[in-house]
Every structure is written in C-alpha cells, then in structure tokens.
Design a protein around this motif. Structure first.
Motif, PDB file in Angstrom:
ATOM      1  N   LYS A 151      -3.202  -1.962   1.891  1.00  0.00           N
ATOM      2  CA  LYS A 151      -4.088  -2.955   1.282  1.00  0.00           C
ATOM      3  C   LYS A 151      -4.456  -3.984   2.350  1.00  0.00           C
ATOM      4  O   LYS A 151      -3.567  -4.581   2.967  1.00  0.00           O
ATOM      5  CB  LYS A 151      -3.373  -3.659   0.129  1.00  0.00           C
ATOM      6  CG  LYS A 151      -3.090  -2.758  -1.064  1.00  0.00           C
ATOM      7  CD  LYS A 151      -2.433  -3.559  -2.189  1.00  0.00           C
ATOM      8  CE  LYS A 151      -1.860  -2.637  -3.248  1.00  0.00           C
ATOM      9  NZ  LYS A 151      -0.978  -3.346  -4.190  1.00  0.00           N
ATOM     10  N   ALA A 199      -0.908   7.572   0.656  1.00  0.00           N
ATOM     11  CA  ALA A 199      -2.043   8.303   0.094  1.00  0.00           C
ATOM     12  C   ALA A 199      -3.316   7.461   0.157  1.00  0.00           C
ATOM     13  O   ALA A 199      -4.373   7.938   0.577  1.00  0.00           O
ATOM     14  CB  ALA A 199      -1.741   8.710  -1.348  1.00  0.00           C
ATOM     15  N   GLU A 200      -3.209   6.198  -0.234  1.00  0.00           N
ATOM     16  CA  GLU A 200      -4.410   5.355  -0.312  1.00  0.00           C
ATOM     17  C   GLU A 200      -4.540   4.398   0.872  1.00  0.00           C
ATOM     18  O   GLU A 200      -5.536   3.685   0.984  1.00  0.00           O
ATOM     19  CB  GLU A 200      -4.393   4.557  -1.627  1.00  0.00           C
ATOM     20  CG  GLU A 200      -4.576   5.453  -2.854  1.00  0.00           C
ATOM     21  CD  GLU A 200      -4.052   4.795  -4.126  1.00  0.00           C
ATOM     22  OE1 GLU A 200      -4.214   3.568  -4.256  1.00  0.00           O
ATOM     23  OE2 GLU A 200      -3.474   5.505  -4.973  1.00  0.00           O
ATOM     24  N   GLY A 241       0.826  -1.199   0.000  1.00  0.00           N
ATOM     25  CA  GLY A 241       0.000   0.000   0.000  1.00  0.00           C
ATOM     26  C   GLY A 241       0.862   1.250   0.000  1.00  0.00           C
ATOM     27  O   GLY A 241       2.082   1.169  -0.151  1.00  0.00           O
TER      28      GLY A 241
END
Lengths: 321, 321
Positions: free
Chosen positions: B238, B234-235, B231
């Motif tokens: 995972k 920013a996002e 991951g």
C-alpha cells in the motif's frame, strides 16, 4: 558476596528457571561457585561508571559476577532513557551474566523496549572457516504489551547449543545435520565430533555476521575483550574480561504508549489466531510460551531435575562453614 | 521527481549494484517507475519531522519514494548523535527504500555505527504456522574500521529469497530443503510450490522472532503499518504505509575512536587469516566480499545482465516525453 549482590544473582537464575529456561537457571550454581572460589571472579567486585555522556554510558564491572554489572548498567540505561528517550550502556570488566532476557525485560515496567547483547566464548568459525573464533553472542529484545504477554526474544546466533548436543551424546543419538561442524569445519551428525568441533550458525553467513556484530557491540564500545581475547572453551573465560551492551528505548519518546502497546497486543493475537501447520498445536509470539510456563510454574512450583538438585546440594556443602 | 530526489534515488540503486547486490540495484527501476506512475507513490512527496525529542526522532515520509525519507531520517539520526551519542529515527508514511546497508554505511564517515531496519511485505509464517503474516524485515549494521573494509552486515531473516527461488524455477531445479515451505507450511524442494508458499526463516523460531522484532521496531515506534497492514505479495505494498528505523551510535561517546577502529581492523584480519574449511578459498568478515567487489567494479565498471538492461530501456521509453 554481599547480601544484596547474592540476592540479585539468585533472582537472575530463578528468573530463567521460572520461564523454563533451565539452561540458565540454578543449574549454573556449581559453576558460579567455582568461578567465585577458584575462577578469579571477585565476590565483592563493584561496578563503576567509567563515562557518562548523554545517551552513552560505559560501565566497568570491576570483575564482579556478570549479573551485578549487567543489572547496574541496564538500570542506568533505563534511567537515562527517561531523559534522552534512548540510551546505551556498554559494560567491560565483567563475567558471564546469565540469560540476557532478564535485563531486556527490566525495561518493560517503564514502557520501554529493552535490548541486551553479550560476548560469549568462541564456539563458531567464520563462514567457510574452521577456527573457533566467533562467539554465539546472544541478543535479547523485550517489547512492552498491554494485555498480552510482552514480546520477548532471546536468541544466540548458533542453530543449537553445546548443552543440547551433550544430551544427544549421552543418549548415543545422532544430531540434526544443521547443528554442528566437526573440527574440519564440515557438517557432522556425530554428537561427540560436534562437541570437539564447532557450532553451526543460523542461516549460514547471516548468523555468523549477526554474531560478529553482536560481539563487537558488546565489547568494542566499552573496551572489553572480544571473542578469543576473553578466553576459550578449553580453559574457560578469563575473569573480568567479558563485555555486554544494554539499550533502553522509551516508547513515549516516539509514540503514544497506549497505542503502541495495543498494537503489540494485536501482533501477538494475530500470531496466536493464525493457521497452524500440521503437527503444531499452538502458535506463539516470541516469549509467549515462556509466559505460559511462568504462569504455570508460579502456581505449581518450578520442577528441577535430579542433577540440578544434586549440583545445588554439592555447591551448598562446598561453601557451608 | 525533483532532480535532487532523483539523484538520491539513483545513487541508492547504484550503491547496491557497485557492491554486487544486484537484487537491489537498477534492476528495480521498472518496478519503481511503475510505483511512481501507477502505484500511488508521490514523486514529489516530502519527508517531514513529526516529533523530535532528545535521542528520539519520528519522520513521516509523506508517501515519497522510500529512499527519500530513509536518507532524510538517517541524516537526522547522525546529526543528533553528534550531540547525544546515540539517536534513533523512526519513519512512517514511506515506501520500499531499497538496500538497508546504504543507510547504515552513511554513519561510517562520521565514525559512527549505523543500524537500519525495515518492514517488508509478509512472506513468512509464525513458527509452526502457515499464514503469510511475518515479513523478512531486514537488518543492516555498519561498523567503522581504520584500514580494513568496514564490517557491514545486511541480512533479511529468511534463509533465502523469492528472487533466488525464481532462478531455480526457471532452471527447473529443486531448491535446498531449508529455503521454503509449501502453502501447508511443510518444507518443500519444489521451487513452484515455494513461490506460492512461504519463505523459511533462518534458525527456525529464532529467525521468525528476529523478523518480528525488526518489524515492530521498524513500524510501531513511528506508527507505520506493520506486516499485512502494509500490503501483501499478491496485491503489492500500500503506497505510503511502510516504516523503517535508523540508529546512529557515535563511537567517540563511548571509546577512543582510534582504538575502536583498530580493534575492528584486528577482527577483520583475524577472520581473514584463520583456517579455511575444505572448499573455501577466502574468508571474509561481513561486508568484506562486497568491498572487494566494489573495488573491482569501480575499476572495471559494473556488469549488468541483459534483462536488467532491457528493463532500464523499457522504463526509459515509458517516461520519455
């Protein structure tokens, strides 16, 4: 020393020089000759197995040169890890054993991860202190790769080293503010005060903590001397007191070896191909620069400076019949 | 989540708060609730044994909260080390597992040394680079003592943290020059640029190297995602991609336990009794300050700030029927 031991010791020094780690190469020969002739280290000391319990091995160096016991112990850890997949060999009764990466890298041809740590004479203070009671206790880790150079880290937990500070003192130049403290435990840029004072750890309390942990693992598992028990910078190391610890982790015990090694290659490539900050010409994973140096030195020979060469000649005259 | 898992997760957060590590305490509850409700982490995920070969254990977290798989794996490592004296449990399929010292310290009542490492989302660059591809991948080590507090180190390989830098940004104050780089990989004292940029490692290339090694051990042994595979900032992470590794070293396999623990006491006492630099009121071995905090908080309660309390209330309203 017996021929085999002398060969092993010489190999360990050349292994450092050939990767460009000259601070731990044949530069050390005069000091090592002194240890053998007058420092109380036994040229015929033999490492022995103290205890052997599943993945836990304890070795007594028998006051041999540190390299002899260290090589012996790492060999035992690797052999044992073929059966148990992880093994730890702790060493006591030892002496300065040179660059730690040499032992860690011995695991690589077996597709194992090698880890090596050692006690070092105290040159740092506890965080916030000024007494010289914590060693820089280096850690080396070697991780096998497929086609790329292996990942090889070898780092002491000080920001810099006495060797580097001495170069600044010779040149009469100030050292960076992050390298050392004076005897009062305050940061100094004066190289002479730094030599009398203390090395700064990396990352403040973190580096001191890492050094303490590395020192404990290197000595308390085997019953070796810790920190100032093993000597001090003024009087040198007490012969046969040093300790180290070696760990072998067999990749095949955990993961498909080809997949593991190809993923290590991927990490090395990701780093090499990533964006560079201004002023950087190449990016390396740990050990990448040393691998390049080794390739070049193996082609063109290892350059030794005048002082190292004179040291070798001087040591040679001292022991010639 | 099942009651047992919820209890284990809550315990791990309170264990951080009670030692004064509030950054990894119940402050995290809103974020964890978000992960469970919308982030794809499975509240009923169950860790399973993937492989079990002598001192080498691989666990799949089954996309459970990281704490569930981490606790399971450390428990297996400790049980196995009773037989093999050293054991390593590598975890994949996991998520953020909180403060690493919590798992390392679990080894202490067994007179074992506990070691815990984890992958973290990348916030650093390789040395000399500017791409965010290296995590701060923290390491925790807990070493048993007799009468003194245990030696407990828990350190990420960045100099500072995003949390600390955000506090400076809120106050509008410049950060120290050793904490961060801007997006171009150059040192900055501007907290806003630092948040967009990169964390600085401890000790330059040494800290980056330590972080890479910790990341490899935490992920490649188990087949978990490494670095940016897991991951990005920013996002976010995972779900079910994270990896950790846990090591238990049984002191009794190497050394007389009473002697080992009494020598650890000696090291703690040597540090506490050593000379202080100007401006320092007390000296501590790693974990000593946290042990004092814990003693005080257990008597007087754990102070939580307004923002943490509001976060708990808000998360509570979100999940109340």
């Amino acid at each position: 020393m017996g021929g085999n031991d002398a060969q092993l010791l010489a190999d360990s020094l050349v292994a450092a020089d050939v990767r460009g780690i000259h601070s731990h190469g044949v530069l050390r020969v005069p000091d090592y000759v002194e240890k053998l002739l007058a420092g109380g280290v036994d040229p015929n000391g033999r490492p022995t197995l103290v205890s052997d319990r599943a993945a836990a091995i304890v070795v007594d160096g028998g006051n041999s040169m540190g390299q002899i016991g260290a090589w012996f112990a790492m060999g035992l850890a690797i052999e044992r890890a073929k059966a148990t997949n992880v093994a730890v060999a702790a060493v006591r009764g030892s002496n300065h054993c040179g660059a730690m990466f040499h032992y860690a890298m011995r695991a690589l041809p077996e597709d194992m991860i090698g880890i090596a740590m050692t006690n070092a004479l105290p040159t740092m203070a506890p965080w916030g202190g000024k007494d010289k009671i914590v060693g820089i206790n280096p850690l080396a880790v070697a991780i096998p790769s497929q086609d790329e150079p292996p990942v090889v880290l070898d780092a002491a937990f000080s920001y810099s080293s006495h060797g580097k500070i001495r170069v600044y003192r010779q040149k009469g130049e100030p050292i960076p503010a992050t390298w050392a403290y004076d005897s009062d435990g305050l940061p100094t840029t004066d190289a002479a005060k730094a030599i009398e004072g203390l090395l700064q750890p990396i990352g403040e309390y973190k580096g001191v903590g890492l050094a303490i942990v590395s020192g404990v693992l290197s000595t308390l598992l085997s019953g070796a001397s810790y920190g100032s028990e093993s000597g001090n910078m003024a009087e040198g190391a007490k012969a046969g007191h040093d300790g180290h610890v070696f760990i072998a982790i067999n990749v095949a015990g955990f993961e498909d070896v080809a997949r593991f090694k190809s993923r290590v290659d991927g990490i090395v490539q990701e780093i090499r191909g990533s964006a560079r900050a201004v002023g950087t010409s190449r990016l390396y994973a740990p050990g990448g620069l040393e691998a390049e140096t080794e390739a070049s030195y193996r082609r063109e020979g290892i350059p030794l400076n005048e002082m190292t060469w004179e040291g070798l000649e001087c040591a040679s005259r001292r022991v010639s019949p």
